[in-house]
Design a protein around this motif. Structure first.
Motif, mmCIF file in Angstrom:
data_model
loop_
_atom_site.group_PDB
_atom_site.id
_atom_site.type_symbol
_atom_site.label_atom_id
_atom_site.label_comp_id
_atom_site.label_asym_id
_atom_site.label_seq_id
_atom_site.Cartn_x
_atom_site.Cartn_y
_atom_site.Cartn_z
ATOM 1 N N ALA A 119 0.834 -1.203 0.000
ATOM 2 C CA ALA A 119 0.000 0.000 0.000
ATOM 3 C C ALA A 119 0.868 1.253 0.000
ATOM 4 O O ALA A 119 0.578 2.229 -0.708
ATOM 5 N N ILE A 120 1.932 1.225 0.781
ATOM 6 C CA ILE A 120 2.842 2.376 0.826
ATOM 7 C C ILE A 120 3.522 2.567 -0.524
ATOM 8 O O ILE A 120 3.616 3.687 -1.049
ATOM 9 N N LEU A 121 3.987 1.465 -1.111
ATOM 10 C CA LEU A 121 4.622 1.557 -2.431
ATOM 11 C C LEU A 121 3.646 2.113 -3.460
ATOM 12 O O LEU A 121 3.984 3.010 -4.244
ATOM 13 N N ALA A 122 2.426 1.583 -3.445
ATOM 14 C CA ALA A 122 1.431 2.030 -4.419
ATOM 15 C C ALA A 122 1.114 3.513 -4.230
ATOM 16 O O ALA A 122 1.036 4.275 -5.195
ATOM 17 N N HIS A 123 0.959 3.918 -2.983
ATOM 18 C CA HIS A 123 0.601 5.307 -2.701
ATOM 19 C C HIS A 123 1.750 6.267 -3.015
ATOM 20 O O HIS A 123 1.545 7.328 -3.605
ATOM 21 N N ARG A 124 2.956 5.874 -2.621
ATOM 22 C CA ARG A 124 4.090 6.781 -2.739
ATOM 23 C C ARG A 124 4.674 6.824 -4.142
ATOM 24 O O ARG A 124 5.293 7.822 -4.519
ATOM 25 N N ILE A 125 4.521 5.768 -4.911
ATOM 26 C CA ILE A 125 5.182 5.711 -6.208
ATOM 27 C C ILE A 125 4.194 5.771 -7.357
ATOM 28 O O ILE A 125 4.299 6.589 -8.255
ATOM 29 N N GLU A 126 3.194 4.951 -7.304
ATOM 30 C CA GLU A 126 2.294 4.816 -8.440
ATOM 31 C C GLU A 126 1.560 6.114 -8.750
ATOM 32 O O GLU A 126 1.515 6.565 -9.889
ATOM 33 N N GLN A 127 0.978 6.748 -7.730
ATOM 34 C CA GLN A 127 0.150 7.920 -7.990
ATOM 35 C C GLN A 127 0.953 9.096 -8.568
ATOM 36 O O GLN A 127 0.551 9.677 -9.572
ATOM 37 N N PRO A 128 2.081 9.466 -7.973
ATOM 38 C CA PRO A 128 2.862 10.555 -8.586
ATOM 39 C C PRO A 128 3.316 10.223 -10.010
ATOM 40 O O PRO A 128 3.299 11.081 -10.891
ATOM 41 N N GLU A 129 3.725 8.958 -10.213
ATOM 42 C CA GLU A 129 4.199 8.582 -11.537
ATOM 43 C C GLU A 129 3.072 8.665 -12.570
ATOM 44 O O GLU A 129 3.259 9.115 -13.695
ATOM 45 N N LEU A 130 1.892 8.225 -12.174
ATOM 46 C CA LEU A 130 0.761 8.287 -13.090
ATOM 47 C C LEU A 130 0.445 9.727 -13.469
ATOM 48 O O LEU A 130 0.146 10.033 -14.626
ATOM 49 N N ALA A 131 0.490 10.594 -12.470
ATOM 50 C CA ALA A 131 0.215 12.008 -12.748
ATOM 51 C C ALA A 131 1.239 12.560 -13.733
ATOM 52 O O ALA A 131 0.894 13.308 -14.658
ATOM 53 N N ASP A 132 2.513 12.188 -13.530
ATOM 54 C CA ASP A 132 3.553 12.661 -14.444
ATOM 55 C C ASP A 132 3.306 12.170 -15.872
ATOM 56 O O ASP A 132 3.635 12.854 -16.848
ATOM 57 N N LEU A 133 2.719 10.964 -15.972
ATOM 58 C CA LEU A 133 2.469 10.385 -17.284
ATOM 59 C C LEU A 133 1.137 10.843 -17.876
ATOM 60 O O LEU A 133 0.784 10.452 -18.985
ATOM 61 N N GLY A 134 0.389 11.644 -17.138
ATOM 62 C CA GLY A 134 -0.898 12.120 -17.617
ATOM 63 C C GLY A 134 -1.977 11.065 -17.592
ATOM 64 O O GLY A 134 -2.973 11.142 -18.325
ATOM 65 N N LEU A 135 -1.799 10.029 -16.734
ATOM 66 C CA LEU A 135 -2.763 8.940 -16.652
ATOM 67 C C LEU A 135 -3.519 9.005 -15.324
ATOM 68 O O LEU A 135 -3.015 9.524 -14.326
ATOM 69 N N LYS A 136 -4.711 8.435 -15.294
ATOM 70 C CA LYS A 136 -5.519 8.468 -14.082
ATOM 71 C C LYS A 136 -5.456 7.159 -13.303
ATOM 72 O O LYS A 136 -5.669 7.141 -12.096
ATOM 73 N N ASN A 137 -5.208 6.059 -13.989
ATOM 74 C CA ASN A 137 -5.140 4.787 -13.277
ATOM 75 C C ASN A 137 -4.241 3.820 -14.029
ATOM 76 O O ASN A 137 -3.913 4.020 -15.200
ATOM 77 N N VAL A 138 -3.879 2.734 -13.347
ATOM 78 C CA VAL A 138 -2.898 1.789 -13.895
ATOM 79 C C VAL A 138 -3.430 1.049 -15.115
ATOM 80 O O VAL A 138 -2.650 0.534 -15.919
ATOM 81 N N ASN A 139 -4.742 0.985 -15.271
ATOM 82 C CA ASN A 139 -5.302 0.258 -16.411
ATOM 83 C C ASN A 139 -4.993 0.938 -17.745
ATOM 84 O O ASN A 139 -5.120 0.326 -18.804
ATOM 85 N N GLN A 140 -4.592 2.224 -17.713
ATOM 86 C CA GLN A 140 -4.284 2.946 -18.938
ATOM 87 C C GLN A 140 -2.813 2.829 -19.335
ATOM 88 O O GLN A 140 -2.418 3.335 -20.377
ATOM 89 N N MET A 141 -2.018 2.164 -18.526
ATOM 90 C CA MET A 141 -0.579 2.202 -18.745
ATOM 91 C C MET A 141 -0.125 1.221 -19.816
ATOM 92 O O MET A 141 -0.627 0.114 -19.935
ATOM 93 N N THR A 142 0.870 1.638 -20.582
ATOM 94 C CA THR A 142 1.505 0.764 -21.563
ATOM 95 C C THR A 142 2.487 -0.147 -20.840
ATOM 96 O O THR A 142 2.871 0.090 -19.695
ATOM 97 N N GLU A 143 2.949 -1.171 -21.547
ATOM 98 C CA GLU A 143 3.918 -2.088 -20.964
ATOM 99 C C GLU A 143 5.225 -1.359 -20.637
ATOM 100 O O GLU A 143 5.872 -1.623 -19.618
ATOM 101 N N GLU A 144 5.614 -0.419 -21.478
ATOM 102 C CA GLU A 144 6.832 0.349 -21.214
ATOM 103 C C GLU A 144 6.691 1.173 -19.933
ATOM 104 O O GLU A 144 7.620 1.248 -19.127
#
Length: 479
Positions: A119-144
């Motif tokens: 949960a900490i990893l997801a909160h601390r890493i995933e959300q900021p990274e998604l915002a940087d990528l212009g995405l709202k959730n992990v389902n929109q992410m490419t394999e890269e």
């Protein structure tokens, strides 16, 4: 014996009679376990005795229901009663500990910690990274983009208390999954006093810059100042996670308050529900609202279907812990630990840190010329159940050890008081003083074999029987 206990006693007898019709060996082993627990001084710090209502709650048809997901959002139909159970358990946890959010699904302490870490990893890493990528959730992410995240997940850092200083294997111990998920470093204790050195923890945090700072212990006989740990975490931008599995009962019972209560200071708090909390075997995660959405994904991230009957038993135990009776119990646990420690000290035994101010007493048995394994076995022969435990910089390692970890929660549940624990210290010292290591066939001192002077084990067993008879376990329960 109360009418409630009489009814439960009859119910348990009927249940075991039915079990015996299917597999008598299981019924016999269950009855034998009660006999063994009644007939020994249980001083294992991580064990306790759940109430009969808690035990009864575990054995119901709630066990038969699958309920993956969260309250109101299950992947199976017909989960309305499980929703009620989980809601009640979380409500009691929030009210008892003053937490913004509680998650009752973890099956154990390690499951609670794994849920918290991810949960900490997801909160601390995933959300900021998604915002940087212009995405709202992990389902929109490419394999890269996923690969970028995976690399970041694998490069995160954690610090926690070392195993020999009193930490737990889930706090970054290398053979454990926590030590493989993270780059990790451990902080220890002052080599002279055995006490936690906050300046040393801060220096390590500044050098290593962890994402997660874990506080908590399984064999440290002192309290922690969580306000100081929070300051350290904030200075380096770390998430403060506290594992209070061992001392949750002292937090619930308001023995630990202010800076010694982890809940107001930590981002995420994990615990088991047994040990000093005196409930069923299971886990809890509590967190601030900020971390709640990530913790809620424990299933399916690392957990399978929640055990509905265990969540129900957690709810009953947490309800019990909200009473004044439990607060009195928790204070007695701490008072009895002090009495046990003082009983050892006045008889010349050495304790790690020189005493205790929680529920744990860590006895260094090297002064008796024994390893922890020899001492554990000799005490068991005499009716005293303990577990060997490493001490700081232990020369005998984690298997044989030089220490014995003792805890007061279980016997306090039976009604033992300060005088009883002083007597227990006297009996244990008598056993250890009259136990000798046996030389191995190589001519070197053995680490496992021992002999007890004639008559000592029987004499101590008789004395423990007197103590136990004065404080019966589940009085009136006959199977």
């Amino acid at each position: 014996m109360s009418e409630t206990n009489q009814n439960l006693s009859s119910a348990y007898k009927t249940i075991l009679d039915e079990v015996a019709k299917v597999e008598p060996r299981i019924a016999d082993a269950t009855r034998a376990e009660l006999t063994d627990q009644r007939g020994s001084l249980k001083l294992i710090a991580s064990e306790n005795y759940a109430s009969l209502p808690v035990l009864a709650t575990m054995g119901t048809w709630l066990s038969d229901k699958y309920a993956e997901g969260t309250v109101g959002h299950r992947f199976y139909a017909g989960c309305q009663n499980v929703d009620t159970v989980e809601d009640v358990a979380a409500e009691h946890a929030r009210e008892l500990f003053g937490s913004e959010y509680a998650y009752a699904q973890p099956h154990s302490g390690i499951d609670a910690n794994l849920t918290a870490f991810w949960a900490i990893l997801a909160h601390r890493i995933e959300q900021p990274e998604l915002a940087d990528l212009g995405l709202k959730n992990v389902n929109q992410m490419t394999e890269e983009q996923w690969e970028t995240l995976r690399r970041k997940f694998g490069e995160q850092r954690l610090i926690g208390m070392s195993l020999d200083a009193g930490g737990h294997l889930t706090h970054g111990f290398r053979p454990n999954i926590s030590g493989k998920m993270f780059h990790q470093r451990s902080y220890g204790t002052d080599p002279e006093t055995g006490l936690l050195d906050y300046d040393a923890v801060a220096a390590l945090a500044r050098e290593f810059k962890p994402l997660v700072l874990v506080a908590g212990y399984s064999a440290y006989p002192r309290r922690i100042n969580f306000a100081k740990m929070r300051e350290i975490a904030d200075e380096v931008g770390a998430t403060l996670m506290v594992d209070m599995a061992h001392f949750a009962g002292l937090v619930a019972g308001k023995v630990f308050t202010g800076d010694e209560d982890p809940v107001p200071h930590a981002d995420v708090v994990t615990t088991t529900t047994h040990k000093s909390l005196r409930g069923p075997r299971g886990g809890l995660v509590m967190a601030t609202e900020e971390y709640a959405p990530s913790v809620d994904r424990g299933c399916p991230l690392v957990l399978g279907g929640p055990l509905s009957h265990m969540m129900a038993a957690k709810a009953v135990a947490l309800a019990e812990a909200r009473t004044e009776t439990f607060r009195t119990y928790a204070q007695n646990v701490a008072d009895n630990a002090k009495a046990l420690a003082e009983g050892f000290l006045k008889r010349g035994a050495r304790l790690v840190t020189g005493g205790t101010d929680n529920h744990i007493v860590l006895l260094d048995v090297s002064g008796f010329g024994l390893t922890g394994r020899q001492a554990e076995s000799a005490l068991l022969d005499s009716g005293v159940v303990t577990n060997r435990n490493s001490i700081p910089n232990d020369p005998n390692g984690a298997w044989y050890t030089s220490g014995i970890r003792l805890g007061t929660p279980a016997l306090t549940s039976r009604g033992f008081g300060a005088d009883d624990f002083d007597r227990i210290a006297e009996l244990m010292v008598e056993v250890l003083q009259n136990t000798e290591p046996v030389t191995a066939s190589t001519g070197k001192p053995g680490k496992a074999k021992y002999t007890i002077a004639d008559g000592v084990a029987d004499r101590v067993q008789s004395a423990t029987d007197e103590l136990l008879d004065a404080h019966p376990l589940y009085p009136g329960l006959e199977l």
